[in-house]
Design a protein around this motif. Structure first.
Motif, PDB file in Angstrom:
ATOM      1  N   LEU A  53       8.221   1.820   7.868  1.00  0.00           N
ATOM      2  CA  LEU A  53       6.970   2.534   8.096  1.00  0.00           C
ATOM      3  C   LEU A  53       6.637   2.397   9.571  1.00  0.00           C
ATOM      4  N   PRO A  76       6.550   7.372   7.314  1.00  0.00           N
ATOM      5  CA  PRO A  76       7.771   6.822   6.741  1.00  0.00           C
ATOM      6  C   PRO A  76       9.022   7.250   7.513  1.00  0.00           C
ATOM      7  N   ASN A  97      -3.018   6.621   5.878  1.00  0.00           N
ATOM      8  CA  ASN A  97      -3.528   5.261   5.812  1.00  0.00           C
ATOM      9  C   ASN A  97      -4.545   5.235   4.678  1.00  0.00           C
ATOM     10  N   PRO A  99      -0.727   3.683   3.382  1.00  0.00           N
ATOM     11  CA  PRO A  99       0.580   4.334   3.324  1.00  0.00           C
ATOM     12  C   PRO A  99       0.846   4.982   1.967  1.00  0.00           C
ATOM     13  N   TYR A 101       3.887   5.709   1.002  1.00  0.00           N
ATOM     14  CA  TYR A 101       5.181   5.189   0.557  1.00  0.00           C
ATOM     15  C   TYR A 101       5.328   3.742   0.986  1.00  0.00           C
ATOM     16  N   GLU A 102       6.195   3.036   0.307  1.00  0.00           N
ATOM     17  CA  GLU A 102       6.490   1.645   0.652  1.00  0.00           C
ATOM     18  C   GLU A 102       7.939   1.542   1.106  1.00  0.00           C
ATOM     19  N   GLU A 103       8.222   0.546   1.921  1.00  0.00           N
ATOM     20  CA  GLU A 103       9.608   0.316   2.320  1.00  0.00           C
ATOM     21  C   GLU A 103      10.449   0.047   1.079  1.00  0.00           C
ATOM     22  N   GLU A 105      11.201   2.323  -1.122  1.00  0.00           N
ATOM     23  CA  GLU A 105      10.896   3.308  -2.158  1.00  0.00           C
ATOM     24  C   GLU A 105      11.891   4.464  -2.103  1.00  0.00           C
TER      25      GLU A 105
END
Length: 173
Positions: A53, A76, A97, A99, A101-103, A105
């Protein structure tokens, strides 16, 4: 600060301005929506993974005070393998903000075979946010312009209706 418009001419120009800018924003929104639809129909699909991110604060044109209060948005960074077997990485042009998405994902990636560097995540924000913003602003401005036109039309018609003799006034004389 008080702004006064004088005469019907100024009110007409304000009305025309709202209608014109509303129509312009609506057209831009429709063009962007058409581009999103065309992109989706022509795009190759591939599985991708959010690998990072990238936090950015993009309020470059804002005042210093505004920039201090703005929170950065997470953009992302996605890796995917195109149909030709080449591993590719791109940074999404849409940040949020908190986020979206997550790392780590898994996401679906849309890209054109002739230009995989223009890849996008198949998601609401990356495909439809700009068309909705422009279209929404256009609808509001066109609505205000239409309301102003209707009010102006009623005001122009009202004196003519009041000055026409009624049946009871005509028989009394």
């Amino acid at each position: 600060m008080e702004v006064r418009l004088r005469g019907r001419g100024a009110a007409r120009w304000v009305t025309i301005g709202f209608l014109a800018f509303g129509a312009l924003f609506l057209v831009v929104g429709l063009v962007l929506a058409g581009e999103s639809v065309a992109f989706q129909s022509d795009a190759e699909r591939a599985p991708g993974t959010v690998v990072a991110l990238e936090w950015r604060n993009d309020s470059s044109g804002a005042s210093r005070k505004q920039r201090e209060n703005d929170e950065p948005a997470a953009y992302p960074v996605v890796e995917f393998t195109s149909a030709d077997g080449t591993p590719r990485t791109f940074r999404s042009s849409t940040g949020t903000n908190p986020p979206a998405y997550e790392e780590g994902e898994k996401v679906e990636v849309l890209y054109r075979a002739d230009s995989p560097e223009g890849a996008r995540i198949k998601g609401f924000a990356s495909l439809w946010l700009l068309p909705l913003i422009f279209g929404g602003i256009g609808l509001v401005m066109a609505g205000v312009g239409t309301a102003l036109a209707m009010v102006g039309r009623r005001r122009r018609r009202a004196p003519a209706v009041r000055s026409a003799p009624t049946a009871s006034t005509a028989s009394a004389s």
